[in-house]
Design an enzyme around this catalytic site. Structure first.
Site, short mmCIF file in Angstrom:
data_model
loop_
_atom_site.label_atom_id
_atom_site.label_comp_id
_atom_site.label_asym_id
_atom_site.label_seq_id
_atom_site.Cartn_x
_atom_site.Cartn_y
_atom_site.Cartn_z
N HIS A 254 0.83 -1.22 0.00
CA HIS A 254 0.00 0.00 0.00
C HIS A 254 0.86 1.27 0.00
O HIS A 254 0.35 2.36 0.24
CB HIS A 254 -0.97 0.00 1.18
CG HIS A 254 -2.01 -1.07 1.06
ND1 HIS A 254 -2.80 -1.46 2.11
CD2 HIS A 254 -2.38 -1.84 0.00
CE1 HIS A 254 -3.62 -2.43 1.70
NE2 HIS A 254 -3.37 -2.68 0.43
N CYS A 266 5.70 12.20 -14.20
CA CYS A 266 6.78 12.45 -15.17
C CYS A 266 7.87 11.42 -14.91
O CYS A 266 8.65 11.08 -15.79
CB CYS A 266 7.29 13.88 -15.06
SG CYS A 266 8.27 14.22 -13.61
N CYS A 289 7.37 18.73 -7.71
CA CYS A 289 8.27 17.85 -8.46
C CYS A 289 9.46 18.67 -8.97
O CYS A 289 9.26 19.73 -9.57
CB CYS A 289 7.52 17.21 -9.63
SG CYS A 289 8.59 16.25 -10.71
N CYS A 292 9.22 18.43 -13.21
CA CYS A 292 8.18 19.11 -14.02
C CYS A 292 7.43 20.18 -13.24
O CYS A 292 6.49 20.78 -13.79
CB CYS A 292 7.22 18.08 -14.60
SG CYS A 292 6.09 17.37 -13.39
ZN LIG Z 1 7.01 15.57 -12.32
#
Ligand SMILES: [Zn+2]
Length: 440
Positions: A254, A266, A289, A292
């Protein structure tokens, strides 16, 4: 006076006249007609009254019948329910009986006796759930205490919070909850149950046995002990490298809330979660992130998502189960999740030795050994007999061999003689163990 019978028309004409315009005969006719009409109305009224009375009586009877019917209906319903219930129970029992005919009934056993059965096994799967971490202060997901009952904005139930739909709608609330849970886990310590499991895993690894740990927990407590273990320590640990966040000694089906990943996928690389700056707004506490710039998501399988091989290693677990597993140990789980359920059912259908360490039974039929109790109390007894002394010596021996310096003969001789002494002590310890086993 002569009797006079007027026609209908004559009578109607007389009745319309004023008494002053009437002749004596007409007055007489009027009186007779009025008296007749009154008598007729009286009769009609009496009839109506009588009918009302009859209706009243009928109504009373109907009421009586109604009550009687109601009573009988209730009785019928009760009997029906009872019969239906008995039939259902009978059917249920007969189905279970026929299954039990093929399999065996659950059996109660002491942890020490169950431990003896495990010694004969070479390919063991341990499946753990939330109740194992309860003693470490991690609340169970559906439990009445702790974190999950804390009210988060826009969220009615803990189940709702663990959905991708909720994350997409309110990522700042999802991250607020994740950060709370992360801090709770970070400050928690693995308990005696976790420690007994890792010791058993170490024993298996040193003795050429397979032990696969599958956990539904996302609290990182198993992984933490494994990372600290000299014997189980995973080889790939650097952030950014493939496999970071996974160890082959625990399958976290999980996920693990100590890690996050890009919500736009990404890449599937895991990043460690950090304690946020609480001065920032909830929106600004959401990690982004690095690649991105999208928002990150917690590394957790949501209720409205499916298992994958890449993130939850689900195919690897299926392959393990379908290969040569000869024992399953269930710890602190109600098997409410799909994967856990499949795993247990697969083992039961193949009549594989299944030991359930739990406060509640995991299933009420099948070849299950039930050990009722708290995992942190039972597991040290179940796994404690796997020769910790011999284990320690072997670790020592492994360390010496690892530290052999190929340069310098004297150094080599010294190391070899020490290694030989350690090996001799291991053999001795094993012989003592065998003697003890024989005397039993
Ligand atoms: Zn990303």
């Amino acid at each position: 006076m002569e009797k006079y019978n007027p026609s209908k028309e004559e009578l109607a004409s007389i009745m319309k006249k004023s008494p002053d315009d009437m002749t004596d005969i007409e007055k007489e006719i009027w009186k007779v007609e009025v008296l007749r009409s009154v008598a007729e109305t009286t009769v009609k009224c009496r009839e109506i009254l009588s009918n009302v009375e009859k209706t009243k009586v009928k109504l009373r009877d109907t009421e009586k019948v109604g009550a009687e019917f109601e009573k009988k209906w209730q009785h019928f319903q009760d009997k029906f329910d009872k019969t239906l219930g008995t039939s259902a129970t009978k059917l249920d029992c007969s189905v279970k009986k026929s299954i039990e005919g093929v399999l065996k009934k659950p059996k109660k056993m002491s942890p020490e006796d169950a431990s003896g059965l495990l010694k004969e096994k070479n390919n063991i799967v341990i499946l753990t759930g939330a109740s194992l971490s309860a003693a470490s202060g991690i609340p169970t997901f559906r439990g009445n205490d702790g974190l999950w009952t804390k009210k988060y904005k826009y969220c009615e139930t803990p189940e709702e919070l663990a959905t991708l739909k909720f994350f997409k709608a309110h990522p700042e609330v999802e991250w607020q909850c994740t950060h709370d849970f992360y801090e709770l886990c970070k400050n928690a310590e693995p308990n005696a149950g976790h420690k007994a499991i890792v010791q058993f895993q170490e024993h298996c690894k040193l003795n050429g046995k397979q032990c696969h740990l599958v956990t539904q927990n996302i609290d990182d407590l198993h992984a933490r002990l494994i990372r600290e273990s000299e014997i189980l320590k995973p080889t790939v640990t650097s952030e950014g490298e493939p496999g970071f966040g996974f160890t082959d000694s625990v399958y976290e089906i999980h996920g693990n809330l100590s890690y996050s990943r890009c919500s736009q996928e990404c890449s599937k690389a895991l990043k460690p979660v950090q304690v946020p700056d609480k001065e920032l707004s909830l929106e600004d506490q959401i990690p982004k992130c690095e690649e991105c710039k999208s928002i990150m998501r917690p590394h957790m399988l949501c209720f409205d998502e499916c298992y994958t091989q890449e993130l939850h290693q689900v195919q690897t677990i299926k392959n393990i189960i379908n290969s040569k597993v000869d024992a399953l140990v269930i710890v602190g789980t109600a098997n409410a999740t799909t994967m856990a359920n499949k795993l247990v059912n697969e083992c039961l259908s193949r009549k594989i030795l299944t030991i359930n360490v739990n406060l509640e039974p995991c299933c009420d039929f099948g070849p299950v050994i039930e050990i009722k109790g708290k995992p942190e109390e039972i597991l040290p007894k179940l796994f404690g007999s796997f020769k910790p002394e011999s284990l320690k010596s072997k670790v020592k021996c492994k360390k010496f061999v690892k530290n052999v310096n190929p340069n310098g003969l004297k150094e080599k001789q010294k190391t070899y003689s020490t290694a030989l002494r350690v090996i001799a002590s291991v053999i001795k310890a094993e012989q003592i163990g065998k003697r003890e086993k024989c005397s039993i």
